[in-house]
Design a protein around this motif. Structure first.
Motif, PDB file in Angstrom:
ATOM      1  N   GLY A  12       0.774  -1.170   0.103  1.00 42.39           N
ATOM      2  CA  GLY A  12       0.011  -0.018   0.041  1.00 42.39           C
ATOM      3  C   GLY A  12       0.874   1.218   0.038  1.00 42.39           C
ATOM      4  N   ARG A  13       0.283   2.274  -0.431  1.00 51.55           N
ATOM      5  CA  ARG A  13       1.088   3.535  -0.659  1.00 51.55           C
ATOM      6  C   ARG A  13       1.607   4.210   0.848  1.00 51.55           C
ATOM      7  N   CYS A  14       0.811   3.744   1.962  1.00 49.93           N
ATOM      8  CA  CYS A  14       1.451   4.142   3.266  1.00 49.93           C
ATOM      9  C   CYS A  14       2.229   2.910   4.165  1.00 49.93           C
ATOM     10  N   PHE A  15       2.510   1.922   3.426  1.00 49.90           N
ATOM     11  CA  PHE A  15       3.122   0.793   4.153  1.00 49.90           C
ATOM     12  C   PHE A  15       4.497   1.489   4.509  1.00 49.90           C
ATOM     13  N   PRO A  16       5.311   2.144   3.863  1.00 55.20           N
ATOM     14  CA  PRO A  16       6.520   2.408   4.407  1.00 55.20           C
ATOM     15  C   PRO A  16       6.473   3.476   5.616  1.00 55.20           C
ATOM     16  N   PHE A  17       5.503   4.228   5.785  1.00 58.02           N
ATOM     17  CA  PHE A  17       5.315   4.957   6.863  1.00 58.02           C
ATOM     18  C   PHE A  17       5.055   4.151   8.034  1.00 58.02           C
ATOM     19  N   TRP A  18       4.174   3.049   7.794  1.00 59.06           N
ATOM     20  CA  TRP A  18       3.862   2.269   8.784  1.00 59.06           C
ATOM     21  C   TRP A  18       5.132   1.426   9.251  1.00 59.06           C
ATOM     22  N   GLN A  19       5.940   0.932   8.504  1.00 56.38           N
ATOM     23  CA  GLN A  19       7.220   0.332   8.884  1.00 56.38           C
ATOM     24  C   GLN A  19       8.131   1.473   9.892  1.00 56.38           C
ATOM     25  N   GLU A  45       1.838  10.619  13.190  1.00 55.32           N
ATOM     26  CA  GLU A  45       1.324  11.642  12.539  1.00 55.32           C
ATOM     27  C   GLU A  45       1.481  11.577  11.216  1.00 55.32           C
ATOM     28  N   ASP A  46       2.728  11.431  10.695  1.00 57.85           N
ATOM     29  CA  ASP A  46       3.009  11.365   9.252  1.00 57.85           C
ATOM     30  C   ASP A  46       2.225   9.922   8.686  1.00 57.85           C
ATOM     31  N   TYR A  47       2.009   9.020   9.544  1.00 59.34           N
ATOM     32  CA  TYR A  47       1.235   7.974   8.946  1.00 59.34           C
ATOM     33  C   TYR A  47      -0.280   8.071   8.771  1.00 59.34           C
ATOM     34  N   TYR A  48      -0.659   8.992   9.761  1.00 63.06           N
ATOM     35  CA  TYR A  48      -2.183   9.259   9.733  1.00 63.06           C
ATOM     36  C   TYR A  48      -2.440  10.180   8.565  1.00 63.06           C
ATOM     37  N   GLU A  49      -1.329  11.026   8.396  1.00 67.42           N
ATOM     38  CA  GLU A  49      -1.482  11.957   7.172  1.00 67.42           C
ATOM     39  C   GLU A  49      -1.670  11.330   5.738  1.00 67.42           C
ATOM     40  N   HIS A  53      -5.079  12.292   4.737  1.00 67.19           N
ATOM     41  CA  HIS A  53      -4.630  13.714   3.830  1.00 67.19           C
ATOM     42  C   HIS A  53      -5.271  14.891   4.691  1.00 67.19           C
ATOM     43  N   LYS A  54      -5.658  14.855   5.849  1.00 70.70           N
ATOM     44  CA  LYS A  54      -6.418  15.935   6.533  1.00 70.70           C
ATOM     45  C   LYS A  54      -5.529  17.395   6.381  1.00 70.70           C
ATOM     46  N   LYS A  55      -4.166  17.264   6.681  1.00 72.49           N
ATOM     47  CA  LYS A  55      -3.536  18.685   6.754  1.00 72.49           C
ATOM     48  C   LYS A  55      -3.490  19.021   5.091  1.00 72.49           C
ATOM     49  N   GLU A  56      -3.299  18.294   4.234  1.00 75.13           N
ATOM     50  CA  GLU A  56      -3.134  18.577   2.941  1.00 75.13           C
ATOM     51  C   GLU A  56      -4.694  19.129   2.401  1.00 75.13           C
ATOM     52  N   ALA A  57      -5.719  18.649   2.821  1.00 71.05           N
ATOM     53  CA  ALA A  57      -7.054  19.176   2.414  1.00 71.05           C
ATOM     54  C   ALA A  57      -7.188  20.482   3.025  1.00 71.05           C
ATOM     55  N   ALA A  58      -6.756  20.644   4.248  1.00 66.63           N
ATOM     56  CA  ALA A  58      -7.016  21.949   4.876  1.00 66.63           C
ATOM     57  C   ALA A  58      -6.003  23.072   4.160  1.00 66.63           C
ATOM     58  N   ARG A  59      -4.932  22.548   3.679  1.00 65.20           N
ATOM     59  CA  ARG A  59      -4.031  23.679   2.899  1.00 65.20           C
ATOM     60  C   ARG A  59      -4.643  23.848   1.872  1.00 65.20           C
ATOM     61  N   VAL A  60      -5.271  23.079   1.094  1.00 66.86           N
ATOM     62  CA  VAL A  60      -5.900  23.332  -0.293  1.00 66.86           C
ATOM     63  C   VAL A  60      -6.930  24.182   0.083  1.00 66.86           C
ATOM     64  N   ARG A  61      -7.940  23.871   1.472  1.00 68.78           N
ATOM     65  CA  ARG A  61      -9.054  24.783   1.557  1.00 68.78           C
ATOM     66  C   ARG A  61      -8.518  26.331   1.713  1.00 68.78           C
ATOM     67  N   ALA A  62      -7.451  26.635   2.477  1.00 69.06           N
ATOM     68  CA  ALA A  62      -7.065  27.894   2.909  1.00 69.06           C
ATOM     69  C   ALA A  62      -6.489  28.442   1.730  1.00 69.06           C
ATOM     70  N   LEU A  63      -5.687  27.692   0.686  1.00 66.52           N
ATOM     71  CA  LEU A  63      -5.521  28.265  -0.615  1.00 66.52           C
ATOM     72  C   LEU A  63      -6.616  28.770  -1.595  1.00 66.52           C
ATOM     73  N   GLN A  64      -7.909  27.669  -1.620  1.00 58.20           N
ATOM     74  CA  GLN A  64      -8.803  28.388  -2.337  1.00 58.20           C
ATOM     75  C   GLN A  64      -9.471  29.514  -1.822  1.00 58.20           C
ATOM     76  N   ASP A  65      -9.544  29.558  -0.371  1.00 53.34           N
ATOM     77  CA  ASP A  65     -10.233  30.572   0.299  1.00 53.34           C
ATOM     78  C   ASP A  65      -9.554  32.075  -0.001  1.00 53.34           C
ATOM     79  N   ALA A  66      -8.244  31.842   0.075  1.00 52.00           N
ATOM     80  CA  ALA A  66      -7.616  32.945  -0.093  1.00 52.00           C
ATOM     81  C   ALA A  66      -7.727  33.484  -1.748  1.00 52.00           C
ATOM     82  N   TYR A  67      -7.887  32.637  -2.427  1.00 49.15           N
ATOM     83  CA  TYR A  67      -8.000  33.078  -3.988  1.00 49.15           C
ATOM     84  C   TYR A  67      -9.052  33.605  -4.317  1.00 49.15           C
TER      85      TYR A  67
END
Length: 103
Positions: A12-19, A45-49, A53-67
């Motif tokens: 899976g894509r997050c397997f390295p983080f789990w390791q 925290e990196d594994y949960y992200e 993708h909660k931090k990434e989604a929040a960053r995208v929302r902040a950029l969209q709001d600023a735009y």
């Protein structure tokens, strides 16, 4: 995925983080003393992200709001109204067409 396998059959894509999480727990925590596990919070925290993708989604929302805020702060000058745009090319609406086109 919960099975540990990705969509393509590999890891899976997050397997390295789990390791990394497991390695941190092995090094820092023991059965008697779990206080060393606190050192693993950033790795966890990196594994949960990776999973959610909660931090990434929040960053995208902040950029969209600023735009949107920047767009609202500087409206276009002399922009045609919605009614003028709807009337372009219709019969008996030549005046609106002339105003928008600038003829």
């Amino acid at each position: 995925m919960a099975s540990g396998y990705g969509y393509g059959g590999g890891p899976g894509r997050c397997f390295p983080f789990w390791q990394e999480v497991l390695a941190c727990y092995v090094v820092n925590a023991s059965a008697e003393d779990a206080s060393g596990a606190k050192k693993c919070n950033p790795v966890l925290e990196d594994y949960y992200e990776c999973l959610h993708h909660k931090k990434e989604a929040a960053r995208v929302r902040a950029l969209q709001d600023a735009y949107r805020k920047a767009e609202a702060a500087s409206p276009r000058d002399h922009a045609p109204s919605a009614g003028q745009i709807r009337n372009l090319g219709l019969i008996n609406k030549g005046e609106d067409s002339k105003q928008v086109i600038g003829s």
